[in-house]
Design a protein around this motif. Structure first.
Motif, PDB file in Angstrom:
ATOM      1  N   GLU A 190       0.732  -0.966  -0.019  1.00  0.00           N
ATOM      2  CA  GLU A 190       0.055   0.074  -0.079  1.00  0.00           C
ATOM      3  C   GLU A 190       0.825   1.478  -0.083  1.00  0.00           C
ATOM      4  OE1 GLU A 190       0.551  -2.180   2.254  1.00  0.00           O
ATOM      5  OE2 GLU A 190       0.557  -1.065   4.370  1.00  0.00           O
ATOM      6  N   HIS A 247      -8.104  -4.461  -1.198  1.00  0.00           N
ATOM      7  CA  HIS A 247      -7.714  -4.342   0.010  1.00  0.00           C
ATOM      8  C   HIS A 247      -6.304  -2.959   0.093  1.00  0.00           C
ATOM      9  CE1 HIS A 247      -5.268  -6.174   3.553  1.00  0.00           C
ATOM     10  NE2 HIS A 247      -4.354  -5.447   3.195  1.00  0.00           N
ATOM     11  N   GLU A 248      -5.492  -3.138  -1.226  1.00  0.00           N
ATOM     12  CA  GLU A 248      -4.588  -1.991  -1.216  1.00  0.00           C
ATOM     13  C   GLU A 248      -5.295  -0.841  -1.182  1.00  0.00           C
ATOM     14  OE1 GLU A 248      -1.933  -3.000  -0.038  1.00  0.00           O
ATOM     15  OE2 GLU A 248      -1.880  -5.421  -0.407  1.00  0.00           O
ATOM     16  N   HIS A 256      -6.081   0.764   1.997  1.00  0.00           N
ATOM     17  CA  HIS A 256      -4.704   1.445   2.856  1.00  0.00           C
ATOM     18  C   HIS A 256      -4.936   2.916   2.633  1.00  0.00           C
ATOM     19  CE1 HIS A 256      -3.639  -1.955   4.966  1.00  0.00           C
ATOM     20  NE2 HIS A 256      -3.256  -2.560   4.351  1.00  0.00           N
ATOM     21  N   GLU A 287      -4.422  -3.380   9.386  1.00  0.00           N
ATOM     22  CA  GLU A 287      -4.589  -4.434   8.541  1.00  0.00           C
ATOM     23  C   GLU A 287      -5.689  -5.089   8.830  1.00  0.00           C
ATOM     24  OE1 GLU A 287      -2.881  -4.845   6.027  1.00  0.00           O
ATOM     25  OE2 GLU A 287      -0.801  -4.080   6.403  1.00  0.00           O
ATOM     26  N   TYR A 311      -4.584 -10.136  10.562  1.00  0.00           N
ATOM     27  CA  TYR A 311      -5.278  -9.707   9.163  1.00  0.00           C
ATOM     28  C   TYR A 311      -6.724 -10.362   9.669  1.00  0.00           C
ATOM     29  CZ  TYR A 311      -1.218  -7.936   6.430  1.00  0.00           C
ATOM     30  OH  TYR A 311      -0.224  -7.365   5.979  1.00  0.00           O
TER      31      TYR A 311
END
Ligand SMILES: [Zn+2]
Length: 630
Positions: free
Chosen positions: A283, A312-313, A316, A346, A418
């Motif tokens: 990220e 997900h990324e 971030h 996370e 996570y």
């Protein structure tokens, strides 16, 4: 026994070490006054995989300490690749200048700048891995991944945000590059000069460049630009269908509906589709590095969809980058990071990554549910290590083990913040929805906590545990401090929080569709025998205290035969089925180094694979969570 120094000797020792070694100055919030540092990277030597770096550093006479970035924010660990820095040499007014590495801090280089010198040059190479055993391969004949932290030295004594860099890269002829950096000028030899940026933003703005490159606009109408920059081993893998792009655009739309703000002036997904360059998921504030399989577009199956990597990324940018744990808001890239809030950074990103994958259609509803079933099963039945370590303690894992493979992963645990975090946040979301009759949800927390200060990105907004609790309480009053700490510290189990969403975990003798599509079924006897086997019968993981473990089977052994027949996943599955409800044990011939032995597994409960099923008569909150926001 410790030798005791007499006082006189101790003083002498201090004097000697002081003469040999300068101290590394602490970073202070003052600008680096001598001026902007130029860094020129020659990234054209693909065949030998060598990047050549030249820096021009304005200086003042006297002591100077230069740092090579050590603590990498997205790695949460001291993993700057200093072992691959070579050929370091400095010059002042054309004459060589001596350097000395700090013996107490191998990322620091001390120099004495003579009088009359206002600028020095540094020349060195970054020897990128030529084999995956040396690290992530980042240069191939068709693409490269330039992470600036690997090609920069910066002065100690100043916050990274107060040091200006003028970066440029010479790319192979004909190549194109994607990055969050803004282009200042392009030279005839394919050298690209970028606009000046501070050291921290430079280190947070990597480049994916390639022979085969495609940039796709994902910008939602009237908003800040969002681009998908793709490089691939071969141009045929860059071909996209409208449906693929529509889902990626939907991801951006759904992220904006969730957070209600943007912490970038523009955002660049950097996506590599390769069998040669190692996959990556990292990220940044205004970009992300995403490594996927070659067939990401080409073999796209609308039913199976993709994974949650891009959602997900991108999450971030809000969670982890702009809103950053206070113990990660450090002044420079050589100040230790503390990871105590990674179950937010996370864990909640893992939660939103999965939710946004479902809401955007990147991963359809049924598959999202199947994937969640595997996470719930893991934390209910395949993490015996939670008996001795808490989820909170696993936030130390990036520093403890740097993702090295583990013999008994389920018992040692590995970065469980996570997915355990994902389930803890799922429980929080379900609780808010239930107690407010569906009027509020964790979406409200996302908007009020991460969505503050639309448009701001240059200076992160740190948070503490108490800030998280206060923001949750503002959405819906509850004893959140106890709720969260009970779960991250291991006093209250959290996997069954799935039941408050109207679904429960059951085991069936057939794997769910997502597990089958991911080819996770072959060799997977995790919830029956307690074994996960590779193609050749090699034991990849043995669940602590499982039937297999208790017969003495260990990770690393190989199952050679099952009831006298040569091992194949199917043969073992048939044997487990046949033994169900019976008396006769399953006999496994196991090889360990050059020794063979037969073990008898007294297991009679049949095959077991995790599936979620509806709890009749309860509201279906999970479907509401996974449904696209209008
Ligand atoms: Zn992450």
């Amino acid at each position: 026994m410790k030798p005791r120094l007499r006082p006189a000797i101790a003083v002498l020792a201090l004097v000697i070490s002081g003469a040999l070694q300068a101290k590394v100055p602490e970073p202070r919030d003052v600008p680096y006054a001598p001026g902007a540092i130029t860094v020129e990277v020659d990234a054209t030597n693909l065949a030998q995989r060598i990047m050549r770096i030249k820096q021009t550093i304005p200086v003042a006479p006297g002591k100077l300490t230069l740092l090579y970035p050590q603590w990498l924010p997205g790695n949460h660990a001291p993993r700057g690749p200093i072992d691959k820095l070579a050929g370091l040499g400095f010059k002042a007014n054309g004459r060589a200048l001596a350097w000395k590495r700090d013996p107490g801090d191998v990322y620091a280089f001390h120099l004495d700048i003579p009088d009359g010198v206002s600028s020095i040059t540094a020349d060195y190479q970054y020897l990128t891995p030529t084999d995956s055993a040396q690290g992530r391969v980042v240069m191939t004949p068709s693409m490269l991944n330039l992470q600036w932290n690997a090609v920069m030295l910066y002065p100690a004594g100043h916050a990274a945000s107060r040091i200006t860099f003028n970066p440029s890269v010479k790319y192979p002829v004909g190549w194109q590059a994607g990055t969050a950096l803004d282009v200042a000028a392009k030279g005839a030899d394919n050298t690209v000069r970028y606009q000046p940026v501070s050291a921290d933003i430079l280190a947070d703005s990597p480049v994916y460049a390639g022979r085969y490159f495609k940039q796709i606009d994902l910008t939602p109408a009237g908003k800040r630009p969002v681009r998908l920059n793709v490089v691939a081993d071969d141009p045929k893998y860059l071909e996209t269908k409208d449906a693929h792009i529509a889902q990626h655009k939907a991801l951006v739309v759904q992220a904006l509906r969730l957070f209600g703000s943007e912490h970038y002036d523009h955002y660049d997904f950097l996506l590599s589709l390769s069998e040669q360059m190692a996959g990556n998921g990292l990220e940044h504030q205004r970009s992300s590095e995403n490594g996927q399989e070659l067939g990401y577009f080409k073999d796209w199956n609308a039913k199976d969809g993709s994974d949650d990597l891009l959602p997900h990324e991108m999450t971030h940018s809000w969670n982890g980058k702009y809103r950053r744990p206070a113990d990660q808001a450090v002044p420079n890239l050589n100040t230790p990071l503390q990871d105590s809030l990674l179950w937010v950074y996370e864990g909640q990103t893992q939660y939103w990554g999965n939710v946004l994958a479902a809401r955007s259609g990147l991963r359809p509803m049924e598959r999202s549910r199947d994937t969640l079933a595997m996470v719930v099963a893991t934390y209910r039945d395949n993490r015996p290590g939670l008996a001795w370590r808490s989820v909170l303690d696993t936030t130390n894992d990036p520093i403890i083990s740097a993702r090295r493979p583990k013999p008994y992963r389920n018992y040692q645990l590995s970065e469980d913040y996570y997915s355990a975090g994902q389930l803890i946040w799922l429980g929080a979301d379900a609780l808010i929805r239930k107690e407010t009759g569906g009027k509020k949800s964790l979406d409200d927390f996302a908007r009020t906590f991460f969505g503050i200060n639309d448009g701001q990105w240059e200076v992160p907004a740190p948070y503490t545990f108490d800030d998280v609790v206060a923001a949750l309480d503002a959405v819906h009053p509850h004893d959140w401090a106890t709720y969260l700490s009970d779960r991250i510290e291991g006093r209250v189990p959290f996997a069954d929080s799935i039941e408050s969403t109207g679904w429960r975990l059951v085991y069936k003798d057939e794997a769910n569709a997502a597990a089958k599509a991911d080819k996770r079924v072959e060799g997977d006897f995790t919830y029956s025998l307690g074994l996960s086997l590779g193609k050749d019968g090699k034991v990849n993981d043995t669940r602590w205290d499982s039937p297999a473990f208790n017969t003495g089977i260990g990770t690393g052994m190989t199952v050679v035969a099952v009831n006298d027949a040569e091992y194949r996943s199917e043969v073992l599955a048939d044997a487990v089925k046949a033994a169900k409800g019976g008396q006769a044990p399953i006999r496994l011939l196991v090889k360990d180094f050059n020794r063979y032995r037969t073990v008898a597994l007294d297991y009679h409960d049949g095959l077991r694979y995790p599936v979620l099923e509806r709890i009749p008569g309860t509201p279906d909150t999970l479907t509401a969570i996974f449904s696209a926001r209008k």
